[in-house]
Design a protein around this motif. Sequence first.
Motif, short mmCIF file in Angstrom:
data_model
loop_
_atom_site.label_atom_id
_atom_site.label_comp_id
_atom_site.label_asym_id
_atom_site.label_seq_id
_atom_site.Cartn_x
_atom_site.Cartn_y
_atom_site.Cartn_z
N LEU A 39 0.87 -1.16 0.20
CA LEU A 39 0.00 -0.12 0.13
C LEU A 39 0.80 1.20 -0.06
N THR A 40 0.27 2.29 -0.41
CA THR A 40 0.88 3.67 -0.21
C THR A 40 -0.20 4.49 0.65
N SER A 41 0.40 5.50 1.27
CA SER A 41 -0.67 6.36 2.15
C SER A 41 -0.45 7.80 1.85
N THR A 42 -1.37 8.29 2.02
CA THR A 42 -1.32 9.89 2.16
C THR A 42 -1.82 10.40 3.51
N LEU A 68 -5.11 4.87 2.89
CA LEU A 68 -4.49 4.01 2.22
C LEU A 68 -4.82 3.65 0.95
N PHE A 69 -3.86 3.41 0.01
CA PHE A 69 -4.20 3.17 -1.38
C PHE A 69 -3.42 1.80 -1.80
N ARG A 70 -3.92 1.07 -2.71
CA ARG A 70 -3.56 -0.12 -3.43
C ARG A 70 -3.57 -0.08 -4.94
N GLY A 148 3.94 7.43 2.60
CA GLY A 148 5.17 6.26 2.61
C GLY A 148 4.58 5.14 1.89
N ALA A 149 5.46 4.16 2.05
CA ALA A 149 5.29 2.81 1.27
C ALA A 149 5.88 1.59 1.94
#
Length: 156
Positions: A39-42, A68-70, A148-149
Amino acid sequence: MVAVTTVSLAAVASSASASKDPYTLDGDENGKRAEVISLTSTSTGTSMVDNGTRGPGIGDQIIITANLFRNGVSYGTEGAVCTRVAARTTHCTGTFSLPRGQVTWQHLHTVPTGAPPSDFEVAVTGGTGAYATARGYAHIASISESGGAFTLYLVC
């Protein structure tokens, strides 16, 4: 104090299931399932709490929230609290709220004052829903003020 919550997860080993989630868990003969999620996050908010003596010190906290993003698609939210327990050490706990349940984590980490931690692991301590028996860890590859990642390795 920088927390893990501004990070991301990716990629899944998946099999078909009745779930509407296209990222399902593979099962073994013992009923254990393995999943790898990237995931990545903002960041959606960060708040510093100066407890005790004025200025950086034991008891200070940082509270972090993130989306969170996938694969670039919204995949949940995260919340975490990190507490300074020594001059350069924080104890952090957090929760990822994902489509099939929540995953909880924690870690104790020492870094140079003011430096964001990177390239380390946090322990997965449990969860709810599809992750009710989750164990494993997350590898944190990078963290910044904005996101982040990381990669989450689960056995459920």
